[in-house]
Scaffold this motif. Structure first.
Motif, short mmCIF file in Angstrom:
data_model
loop_
_atom_site.label_atom_id
_atom_site.label_comp_id
_atom_site.label_asym_id
_atom_site.label_seq_id
_atom_site.Cartn_x
_atom_site.Cartn_y
_atom_site.Cartn_z
N PHE A 65 0.68 -1.20 -0.07
CA PHE A 65 0.43 0.03 -0.43
C PHE A 65 0.67 1.54 -0.01
O PHE A 65 1.90 0.86 0.24
N ASP A 66 0.50 2.53 -0.48
CA ASP A 66 0.86 3.57 -0.47
C ASP A 66 0.08 4.13 0.59
O ASP A 66 -1.27 4.27 0.60
N VAL A 67 0.49 5.57 1.17
CA VAL A 67 -0.31 7.23 1.19
C VAL A 67 -0.59 8.20 1.37
O VAL A 67 1.01 8.87 0.16
N LEU A 68 -1.07 8.47 0.21
CA LEU A 68 -1.46 10.10 -0.26
C LEU A 68 -1.91 11.06 0.59
O LEU A 68 -3.23 10.70 1.59
N TYR A 69 -1.38 11.93 0.39
CA TYR A 69 -2.24 13.15 1.51
C TYR A 69 -1.23 14.32 0.62
O TYR A 69 -0.69 15.06 0.09
N ASP A 70 -2.24 15.27 0.80
CA ASP A 70 -2.50 17.28 0.84
C ASP A 70 -2.08 17.68 1.88
O ASP A 70 -3.43 17.04 2.49
N VAL A 71 -2.61 19.13 1.24
CA VAL A 71 -3.70 19.74 1.76
C VAL A 71 -4.78 20.24 2.02
O VAL A 71 -5.03 20.01 0.81
N ALA A 72 -5.69 19.94 3.22
CA ALA A 72 -7.11 19.86 3.14
C ALA A 72 -7.81 20.74 2.02
O ALA A 72 -8.35 20.87 1.07
N SER A 73 -7.30 21.81 1.22
CA SER A 73 -7.59 23.20 0.50
C SER A 73 -6.69 22.83 -1.08
O SER A 73 -7.58 23.83 -1.42
N SER A 74 -6.28 21.63 -0.75
CA SER A 74 -5.92 21.72 -2.72
C SER A 74 -7.72 20.73 -3.44
O SER A 74 -8.09 20.15 -2.49
N THR A 75 -6.83 21.47 -4.56
CA THR A 75 -8.25 20.87 -5.03
C THR A 75 -8.34 19.18 -5.12
O THR A 75 -9.20 18.67 -4.77
N TRP A 76 -7.80 18.05 -5.31
CA TRP A 76 -7.61 16.31 -4.92
C TRP A 76 -8.45 16.47 -3.41
O TRP A 76 -8.93 15.20 -3.49
N CYS A 77 -7.64 17.17 -2.55
CA CYS A 77 -8.64 17.13 -0.75
C CYS A 77 -10.41 17.35 -1.35
O CYS A 77 -10.86 16.99 -0.61
N SER A 78 -10.26 18.87 -1.44
CA SER A 78 -11.58 19.47 -1.83
C SER A 78 -12.32 18.36 -2.49
O SER A 78 -13.65 18.60 -2.51
N SER A 79 -11.95 17.78 -3.98
CA SER A 79 -12.76 17.62 -4.10
C SER A 79 -12.86 15.95 -4.14
O SER A 79 -13.11 14.54 -5.17
N GLY A 80 -12.93 15.29 -2.98
CA GLY A 80 -12.41 14.01 -2.29
C GLY A 80 -11.48 13.38 -3.16
O GLY A 80 -11.97 11.82 -3.61
N GLY A 81 -11.08 13.83 -4.18
CA GLY A 81 -9.58 12.49 -4.73
C GLY A 81 -10.25 12.67 -6.28
O GLY A 81 -9.76 12.01 -7.40
N ALA A 82 -11.29 13.28 -6.36
CA ALA A 82 -11.95 12.84 -8.35
C ALA A 82 -11.53 13.84 -8.87
O ALA A 82 -11.09 12.97 -10.06
N SER A 83 -10.69 14.56 -8.27
CA SER A 83 -10.00 15.61 -9.86
C SER A 83 -8.67 16.05 -8.79
O SER A 83 -8.76 16.28 -7.32
N GLY A 84 -7.49 16.05 -9.89
CA GLY A 84 -6.17 16.63 -8.85
C GLY A 84 -5.55 15.94 -9.22
O GLY A 84 -5.86 14.56 -9.18
N SER A 85 -4.55 15.59 -8.28
CA SER A 85 -3.84 14.97 -7.74
C SER A 85 -2.49 15.17 -6.18
O SER A 85 -2.16 15.93 -5.93
N PRO A 86 -2.42 14.15 -5.76
CA PRO A 86 -1.69 14.37 -4.09
C PRO A 86 -0.57 15.09 -5.00
O PRO A 86 -0.09 14.93 -5.32
N ALA A 87 -0.63 16.00 -3.09
CA ALA A 87 1.26 16.25 -3.63
C ALA A 87 2.41 15.49 -2.86
O ALA A 87 3.01 15.59 -3.17
N HIS A 88 1.70 14.28 -2.19
CA HIS A 88 2.69 13.61 -1.75
C HIS A 88 2.13 11.55 -1.61
O HIS A 88 0.97 11.63 -1.93
N ASN A 89 2.85 10.97 -2.20
CA ASN A 89 2.85 10.38 -2.62
C ASN A 89 4.32 8.72 -1.61
O ASN A 89 5.01 9.03 -1.46
N ILE A 90 3.58 8.08 -0.73
CA ILE A 90 4.34 7.86 0.75
C ILE A 90 3.99 6.44 0.60
O ILE A 90 3.09 5.47 0.90
N PRO A 91 5.49 5.47 0.07
CA PRO A 91 5.31 3.97 -0.20
C PRO A 91 5.09 3.40 1.49
O PRO A 91 5.87 4.06 2.36
#
Length: 626
Positions: A65-91
Motif C-alpha cells: 500500500f501507499d499513503v497519499l496526502y495533501d493540504v485540505a485546501s488542495s483540489t485533490w482533497c476538496s474534490s474527495g480525490g475525484a480530480s487533481g493529484s495529491p502532493a505527496h505519495n509515501i510508499p
C-alpha cells in the motif's frame, strides 16, 4: 525460484529464473481480485508528525500500500480525490497475500503545525486497478480524544472514560453531557448544545512530546438516579480541538461484563466476568440457555434465556469493577451453552440484549461401567458371607440380591467382606482384588470380582463321669450314641463346621440319673444342654470340653400312714368317732360332762388338739355333754 517485483505499473509482473533462463510471468487478470482498503483516521503524534491508520484485505494476492496526502485546501482533497493529484505519495510495506483484514499504519513527517490535511490509503496487488480506502481529514498538531465508556459510580455520580493524544503540545480535556432526551444527545451532537461541560483539566497527561494516547477519566456529579444520559470527551491544545464521540448510559444502573464460560465437569460450568455496582446495593445472576436457543443465536436480540442461577448479593457498594466467578449446575453433558452475567440494583438491571454472551460446550458425560460381585464357598463345608461397597450399591451374598452396580469411569469403589457367623473370608478371586482384606478397585471397564468364604470348624469333646451311666446324643448329629466314651473310658469327639451352638441330650441308664453338666456353658442336672462352641481356623483355639456326670437313681422313701388329729368339737359323738377313724386315729377315753341342753350328746372338748401329726392309730380323748 526467484521473483522480483518491478513496479505497481507492471501490476506485479514477475521475472522468474527457471533452468538458467529468465521467464516473464504475467498473472492472470481474470482470476486475481483487487484488495480491499479502509482509511480509518489520522492522529497527530507531534507538531509536525502524524500517523495514518487503516485496514487492508489482500484478497489472496500479494499486496502492498501507499499513503497519499495533501493540504485540505488542495483540489485533490476538496474534490474527495475525484480530480487533481495529491502532493505527496509515501510508499508503505507488504501486507501479505491471505484473505483477512490487517491493521496498517504509516508515519508522516514534515507537516505544518495548525494546517488542515487529508490523506487516504491506496492498496495494490497483482489484480488490475487498486483499492482506495477513502479520505480522512485532520488538523495537524491538534489533540485527539476518544470516548470509551461512562460508568455510574453512585446513585448521583458517574465517570466518563476515554483516552487523549496531546499531539506534542500541552493539552486539556473535559466532558460534555446532557440527558439522553436532549436535542444534543438525540442528534449525536450535530445540533443543540450540551447542558453541562466540566472544567478543562490536564490531570493524568504526561509529557506531551511522547505522541501517545493516555487514559483519562472525568467525574460527573449531581445526576438523577435512573435517568439516561449521554456524554463525550473533548481535548484541546494550541492547534485545535477534537471530540471523542458520544456514549450513553442509565445513571445508577450497574455494569456487568461477561468474559467467558467453561465446563468444569460434564454437568457443571463456571462463568466469569466483572461487575461495577454503581455505588449501590447490587445482586447478580447468570442467565443461560442452550447455544441453539433463539436468545443465543440472535446475540440476545430476541427470545429470553431459559435459565438463571440463584441471585447473589454483591459484596461491594463502590464505583469500581470487580471480577466475579459464578458456578452453573444441572447442565446437559456435551451440549453447547451461552451465558451472560446480569447485575441489578434499585436503578434497574443490565440489559441481556447487548450480545455480551459467552459460549462454551459442556464436557461429555464419562462412560458408565458395570461392577459385578459374586460370592462362593470354599472347602469341604461351603461357607457363606456378604460383600458391601462404598459408595453404596453392592450388597451381595446370603439373602442379598444387589450384586451389580453402574459406576462412572474412574470411580474408586471399596469392597468390604462380611463373613457369616462361624465363617471366614477366604479371599478375592479374580483381578484386580487379591488378599484377605477390603479391596479398593478403580472402575475403568466392566469388572467382575468374586469373594470366597469358608465355614470355620469347632471341635466338641464330651466326657462321661460319675457313679452312674448313660448315653449322649447331639443335634445336629456328631456325638455318637450309644456313647463310646463311657464312664471311666476315653472321651468322644466331633467336628462341627459353621456352628456356634450344639444341643446335647443325656439319657441315663436304668438305675442312673443325670446329676450335672459342666463346660461349654452347661450346668445343672437337666437332661439337655446347649453348648456354646468357639469356631476357629486354629484347631488349638476351637475346642470345647463338656463333661456330663451320671449318678445312681434316688431310692424312693418307704410309705407311712400318719394320724392327723381332726377337729371334732361340736360334732355329735357318732360323727366325731367317724372323723377320728378317717384320719387314721383311734377313739380314746370318753368322759361325760354336764352341759347345756344344746350340747347334750356333742363333743365339747378333745385331746390332743386338732392338727397334731401322730403315729397311725394314736388315741383321741373326748368330752361329751350330758
Amino acid at each position: 525460484m526467484m521473483t522480483i517485483r518491478l513496479s505497481h505499473a507492471l501490476s506485479f509482473v514477475a521475472i522468474v529464473l527457471l533452468a538458467g533462463s529468465l521467464v516473464l510471468a504475467l498473472p492472470a487478470a481474470s482470476s486475481a481480485a483487487p484488495p480491499s482498503a479502509v482509511t480509518l483516521h489520522t492522529v497527530s503524534t507531534g507538531p509536525t508528525t502524524a500517523t495514518v491508520n487503516g485496514e487492508i484485505n489482500p484478497e489472496g494476492e500479494d499486496t502492498s500500500f501507499d499513503v497519499l496526502y495533501d493540504v485540505a485546501s488542495s483540489t485533490w482533497c476538496s474534490s474527495g480525490g475525484a480530480s487533481g493529484s495529491p502532493a505527496h505519495n509515501i510508499p508503505g510495506y507488504d501486507v501479505g497475500f491471505d484473505s483477512e483484514f490487517h491493521p496498517v499504519s504509516l508515519d508522516l513527517t514534515g507537516l505544518t503545525e495548525g494546517t488542515d490535511y487529508c490523506a487516504h490509503i491506496l492498496a495494490l496487488n497483482g489484480a488490475p486497478g487498486s483499492a482506495d480506502g477513502g479520505q480522512v481529514e485532520w488538523t495537524q498538531g491538534a489533540a485527539t480524544a476518544d470516548t470509551s465508556d461512562a460508568v455510574s459510580v453512585g446513585s448521583a455520580d458517574a465517570q466518563v472514560r476515554g483516552d487523549v493524544n496531546q499531539a506534542g503540545e500541552t493539552t486539556t480535556y473535559s466532558a460534555a453531557y446532557d440527558l439522553a432526551s436532549s436535542v444534543w444527545c438525540s442528534s449525536d451532537g450535530t445540533s443543540g448544545s450540551p447542558a453541562n461541560v466540566t472544567t478543562a483539566t490536564s490531570v493524568g497527561l504526561p509529557d506531551p512530546a511522547d505522541g501517545a494516547f493516555h487514559d483519562v477519566a472525568v467525574d460527573l456529579s449531581g445526576l438523577t438516579d435512573g435517568a439516561s444520559y449521554c456524554a463525550q470527551l473533548s481535548a484541546t491544545n494550541a492547534d485545535g480541538s477534537d471530540s471523542g464521540g458520544q456514549i450513553e448510559w442509565m445513571q445508577g444502573l450497574p455494569t456487568a461484563d461477561t468474559f467467558g464460560g467453561f465446563s468444569t465437569e460434564d454437568s457443571t460450568a463456571t462463568v466469569e466476568g466483572d461487575i461495577n455496582p454503581a455505588g449501590q446495593s447490587t445482586s447478580y445472576v447468570v442467565k443461560y440457555d442452550l447455544a441453539s436457543s433463539e436468545w443465543c443465536t440472535t446475540a440476545g436480540a430476541s427470545g429470553v434465556p431459559a435459565d438463571s442461577t440463584a441471585p447473589q448479593i454483591f459484596p461491594a457498594m463502590d464505583g469500581t469493577f470487580h471480577d466475579v466467578s459464578i458456578n452453573v449446575t444441572g447442565l446437559t453433558p456435551g451440549a453447547g451453552y451461552c451465558a451472560e452475567v446480569v447485575a441489578s440494583n434499585p436503578a434497574g438491571s443490565t440489559p441481556i440484549d447487548d450480545g455480551d454472551q459467552a459460549f462454551w460446550t459442556q464436557l461429555p458425560a464419562p462412560p458408565q461401567y458395570t461392577l459385578t460381585v459374586s460370592t462362593v464357598g470354599l472347602g469341604p463345608e461351603v461357607g457363606s458371607g456378604t460383600v458391601t461397597s462404598s459408595p453404596a450399591g453392592i450388597d451381595c451374598g446370603v439373602a442379598a440380591t444387589a450384586c451389580s452396580m453402574n459406576v462412572t469411569a474412574g470411580t474408586q469403589v471399596t469392597l468390604t467382606e462380611n463373613p457369616a457367623p462361624a465363617n471366614a473370608f477366604g479371599g478375592w478371586l479374580g483381578s484386580p482384588c487379591s488378599g484377605s482384606s477390603t479391596c479398593a478397585v478403580t472402575v475403568n471397564a466392566n469388572t467382575k470380582i468374586t469373594a470366597a468364604f469358608n465355614k470355620l470348624p469347632a471341635n466338641l469333646i464330651v466326657q462321661a463321669d460319675g457313679p452312674g451311666s448313660g448315653t449322649v446324643t447331639s443335634s445336629p448329629p456328631g456325638i455318637p450314641s450309644p456313647l463310646d466314651c463311657t464312664v471311666g473310658g476315653t472321651s468322644c469327639q466331633a467336628e462341627f463346621f459353621g456352628l456356634t451352638q450344639v444341643t446335647l441330650t443325656a439319657t441315663a441308664a436304668h438305675g442312673s440319673t443325670v446329676s450335672n453338666w459342666s463346660g461349654g456353658g452347661c450346668s445343672g442336672g437337666s437332661s439337655t444342654c446347649v453348648v456354646t462352641l468357639n469356631p476357629s481356623a486354629d484347631p488349638n483355639l476351637g475346642v470345647t470340653f463338656v463333661t456330663v456326670t451320671f449318678g445312681p437313681a434316688a431310692v424312693p422313701p418307704k410309705h407311712t400312714t400318719v394320724c392327723v388329729v381332726p377337729k371334732v368339737k361340736g360334732k355329735s359323738l357318732a360323727s366325731a368317732k367317724k372323723a377320728i377313724k378317717s384320719h387314721h386315729c383311734s377313739v380314746g377315753k370318753i368322759t361325760r360332762v354336764k352341759s347345756t341342753t344344746k350340747n347334750r350328746g356333742h363333743v365339747v372338748g378333745q385331746s390332743p388338739k386338732p392338727g397334731r401329726h401322730l403315729k397311725e392309730g394314736s388315741r383321741v380323748a373326748l368330752k361329751v355333754g350330758k
